[in-house]
Write a protein that holds these residues in place. Structure first.
Motif, PDB file in Angstrom:
ATOM      1  N   LYS A  86     142.523  79.855 123.742  1.00 40.38           N
ATOM      2  CA  LYS A  86     143.849  79.783 124.301  1.00 40.38           C
ATOM      3  C   LYS A  86     144.689  81.201 123.807  1.00 40.38           C
ATOM      4  O   LYS A  86     145.005  81.431 122.503  1.00 40.38           O
ATOM      5  N   PRO A  87     144.971  82.262 124.779  1.00 40.07           N
ATOM      6  CA  PRO A  87     145.384  83.471 124.461  1.00 40.07           C
ATOM      7  C   PRO A  87     146.944  83.168 123.582  1.00 40.07           C
ATOM      8  O   PRO A  87     147.023  84.250 122.830  1.00 40.07           O
ATOM      9  N   THR A  88     147.512  82.358 123.941  1.00 40.16           N
ATOM     10  CA  THR A  88     148.971  82.189 123.431  1.00 40.16           C
ATOM     11  C   THR A  88     148.884  81.535 122.038  1.00 40.16           C
ATOM     12  O   THR A  88     149.966  81.263 121.452  1.00 40.16           O
ATOM     13  N   CYS A  89     147.638  80.865 121.540  1.00 41.49           N
ATOM     14  CA  CYS A  89     147.441  80.253 120.316  1.00 41.49           C
ATOM     15  C   CYS A  89     147.364  81.114 119.180  1.00 41.49           C
ATOM     16  O   CYS A  89     146.290  82.047 119.081  1.00 41.49           O
ATOM     17  N   ILE A 139     130.660  90.518 116.289  1.00 42.29           N
ATOM     18  CA  ILE A 139     130.517  89.724 117.446  1.00 42.29           C
ATOM     19  C   ILE A 139     131.348  90.025 118.400  1.00 42.29           C
ATOM     20  O   ILE A 139     132.385  89.923 118.546  1.00 42.29           O
ATOM     21  N   GLN A 140     130.710  90.003 119.741  1.00 40.64           N
ATOM     22  CA  GLN A 140     131.413  90.319 121.100  1.00 40.64           C
ATOM     23  C   GLN A 140     131.186  88.855 121.712  1.00 40.64           C
ATOM     24  O   GLN A 140     130.513  88.929 122.593  1.00 40.64           O
ATOM     25  N   PRO A 141     132.025  88.104 121.772  1.00 39.39           N
ATOM     26  CA  PRO A 141     131.647  86.414 122.305  1.00 39.39           C
ATOM     27  C   PRO A 141     132.168  86.442 123.692  1.00 39.39           C
ATOM     28  O   PRO A 141     133.072  87.318 124.205  1.00 39.39           O
ATOM     29  N   GLU A 142     131.665  85.709 124.177  1.00 37.78           N
ATOM     30  CA  GLU A 142     132.165  85.355 125.831  1.00 37.78           C
ATOM     31  C   GLU A 142     133.539  84.867 125.472  1.00 37.78           C
ATOM     32  O   GLU A 142     133.625  83.603 124.609  1.00 37.78           O
ATOM     33  N   VAL A 143     134.484  84.978 126.102  1.00 38.62           N
ATOM     34  CA  VAL A 143     135.885  84.445 125.884  1.00 38.62           C
ATOM     35  C   VAL A 143     136.285  83.598 127.302  1.00 38.62           C
ATOM     36  O   VAL A 143     136.312  84.052 128.070  1.00 38.62           O
ATOM     37  N   ARG A 144     136.361  82.285 126.706  1.00 41.78           N
ATOM     38  CA  ARG A 144     136.584  81.424 127.805  1.00 41.78           C
ATOM     39  C   ARG A 144     138.009  80.826 127.608  1.00 41.78           C
ATOM     40  O   ARG A 144     138.180  80.067 126.772  1.00 41.78           O
ATOM     41  N   MET A 196     140.162  64.655 128.716  1.00 39.27           N
ATOM     42  CA  MET A 196     140.180  66.218 128.312  1.00 39.27           C
ATOM     43  C   MET A 196     139.614  67.264 129.351  1.00 39.27           C
ATOM     44  O   MET A 196     140.209  68.154 129.543  1.00 39.27           O
ATOM     45  N   ALA A 197     138.716  66.599 130.282  1.00 41.16           N
ATOM     46  CA  ALA A 197     138.551  67.351 131.640  1.00 41.16           C
ATOM     47  C   ALA A 197     139.372  67.528 132.333  1.00 41.16           C
ATOM     48  O   ALA A 197     139.716  68.676 133.125  1.00 41.16           O
ATOM     49  N   ALA A 198     140.307  66.592 132.549  1.00 41.18           N
ATOM     50  CA  ALA A 198     141.537  66.507 133.469  1.00 41.18           C
ATOM     51  C   ALA A 198     142.606  67.296 133.175  1.00 41.18           C
ATOM     52  O   ALA A 198     143.511  67.928 133.744  1.00 41.18           O
ATOM     53  N   HIS A 199     142.713  67.357 131.909  1.00 40.57           N
ATOM     54  CA  HIS A 199     143.959  67.777 131.031  1.00 40.57           C
ATOM     55  C   HIS A 199     143.361  68.661 130.056  1.00 40.57           C
ATOM     56  O   HIS A 199     143.604  68.351 128.780  1.00 40.57           O
ATOM     57  N   PRO A 200     143.035  69.874 130.006  1.00 41.91           N
ATOM     58  CA  PRO A 200     142.346  70.731 129.198  1.00 41.91           C
ATOM     59  C   PRO A 200     143.158  71.022 127.836  1.00 41.91           C
ATOM     60  O   PRO A 200     142.618  71.380 126.834  1.00 41.91           O
ATOM     61  N   ILE A 201     144.339  70.816 128.224  1.00 36.13           N
ATOM     62  CA  ILE A 201     145.469  71.323 127.077  1.00 36.13           C
ATOM     63  C   ILE A 201     144.927  70.282 125.838  1.00 36.13           C
ATOM     64  O   ILE A 201     145.596  70.510 124.629  1.00 36.13           O
ATOM     65  N   LEU A 202     144.500  69.156 126.414  1.00 37.88           N
ATOM     66  CA  LEU A 202     144.247  68.129 125.264  1.00 37.88           C
ATOM     67  C   LEU A 202     142.896  68.623 124.298  1.00 37.88           C
ATOM     68  O   LEU A 202     142.742  67.827 123.229  1.00 37.88           O
ATOM     69  N   ILE A 203     142.230  69.442 124.582  1.00 39.83           N
ATOM     70  CA  ILE A 203     141.262  69.872 123.572  1.00 39.83           C
ATOM     71  C   ILE A 203     141.616  70.838 122.480  1.00 39.83           C
ATOM     72  O   ILE A 203     142.419  71.860 122.857  1.00 39.83           O
ATOM     73  N   GLU A 204     141.372  70.544 121.297  1.00 41.92           N
ATOM     74  CA  GLU A 204     141.878  71.237 120.282  1.00 41.92           C
ATOM     75  C   GLU A 204     141.121  72.474 120.200  1.00 41.92           C
ATOM     76  O   GLU A 204     139.996  72.738 120.808  1.00 41.92           O
ATOM     77  N   ARG A 205     141.911  73.597 119.493  1.00 42.05           N
ATOM     78  CA  ARG A 205     141.366  75.019 119.694  1.00 42.05           C
ATOM     79  C   ARG A 205     141.314  75.509 118.262  1.00 42.05           C
ATOM     80  O   ARG A 205     142.414  75.214 117.634  1.00 42.05           O
ATOM     81  N   PRO A 206     140.663  76.638 118.349  1.00 41.59           N
ATOM     82  CA  PRO A 206     139.722  77.231 119.216  1.00 41.59           C
ATOM     83  C   PRO A 206     138.205  76.426 118.670  1.00 41.59           C
ATOM     84  O   PRO A 206     138.090  76.088 117.583  1.00 41.59           O
ATOM     85  N   VAL A 207     137.354  76.694 119.638  1.00 44.27           N
ATOM     86  CA  VAL A 207     136.008  76.161 119.556  1.00 44.27           C
ATOM     87  C   VAL A 207     135.120  77.141 119.683  1.00 44.27           C
ATOM     88  O   VAL A 207     135.293  77.981 120.633  1.00 44.27           O
ATOM     89  N   VAL A 208     134.046  77.455 118.590  1.00 44.31           N
ATOM     90  CA  VAL A 208     133.283  78.556 118.672  1.00 44.31           C
ATOM     91  C   VAL A 208     131.852  78.299 118.647  1.00 44.31           C
ATOM     92  O   VAL A 208     131.526  77.330 117.911  1.00 44.31           O
ATOM     93  N   PHE A 209     131.270  78.590 119.609  1.00 38.04           N
ATOM     94  CA  PHE A 209     129.535  78.231 120.033  1.00 38.04           C
ATOM     95  C   PHE A 209     129.030  79.409 119.573  1.00 38.04           C
ATOM     96  O   PHE A 209     129.170  80.609 119.957  1.00 38.04           O
ATOM     97  N   ALA A 210     127.847  79.115 118.730  1.00 36.04           N
ATOM     98  CA  ALA A 210     126.981  80.408 118.096  1.00 36.04           C
ATOM     99  C   ALA A 210     125.311  79.981 118.816  1.00 36.04           C
ATOM    100  O   ALA A 210     125.278  78.837 118.999  1.00 36.04           O
ATOM    101  N   PRO A 211     124.650  81.114 118.336  1.00 38.62           N
ATOM    102  CA  PRO A 211     123.193  80.552 118.579  1.00 38.62           C
ATOM    103  C   PRO A 211     122.660  79.244 117.882  1.00 38.62           C
ATOM    104  O   PRO A 211     121.711  78.702 118.315  1.00 38.62           O
TER     105      PRO A 211
END
Length: 124
Positions: free
Chosen positions: A8-11, A26-31, A84-99
């Motif tokens: 979330k860019p504002t976080c 590391i140049q992650p995919e930023v979602r 969480m899927a209906a209101h993504p603001i409910l998802i705590e952040r950030p989550v990082v996925f790695a290999p």
């Protein structure tokens, strides 16, 4: 799996974690998970790789958590995942996925353990 951050860019915490990844080379995919919300299936997959239940990924502060009645202990993980899927603001952040694994970066320094576990960058 490549490196991906649910960001979330504002976080400030999310920006700090993204900067730490980039500093480690590391140049992650930023979602931006608010602009491109994860589906219920993606939330389920994230919970599985994180090894936590749905309540562990729910953000309460600054969200409709109370208004939606999500504090009800009788709610199932399915109901929380749907929220969480209906209101993504409910998802705590950030989550990082790695290999090799994923981490909810609360506290933000947890990203360094993930970087080290994946043999990237220099752990701090």
């Amino acid at each position: 799996m490549d490196w991906v951050i649910w960001h979330k860019p504002t976080c400030s915490t999310s920006r700090w974690v993204l900067a730490a990844l980039r500093e480690a080379g590391i140049q992650p995919e930023v979602r931006d998970y608010i602009a491109a919300p994860p589906s219920e299936g993606e939330v389920r997959d994230a919970l599985a790789v994180l090894g936590i239940g749905a309540r562990g990924l729910i953000r309460r502060k600054g969200t409709p958590f109370v208004e939606l009645g999500l504090g009800d202990p009788g709610l199932s993980d399915d109901a929380l995942i749907a929220a969480m899927a209906a209101h993504p603001i409910l998802i705590e952040r950030p989550v990082v996925f790695a290999p090799h694994g994923a981490v909810l970066c609360r506290p933000k320094e947890r990203v360094h353990d993930l970087i080290a576990r994946n043999g990237a960058g220099v752990a701090r």
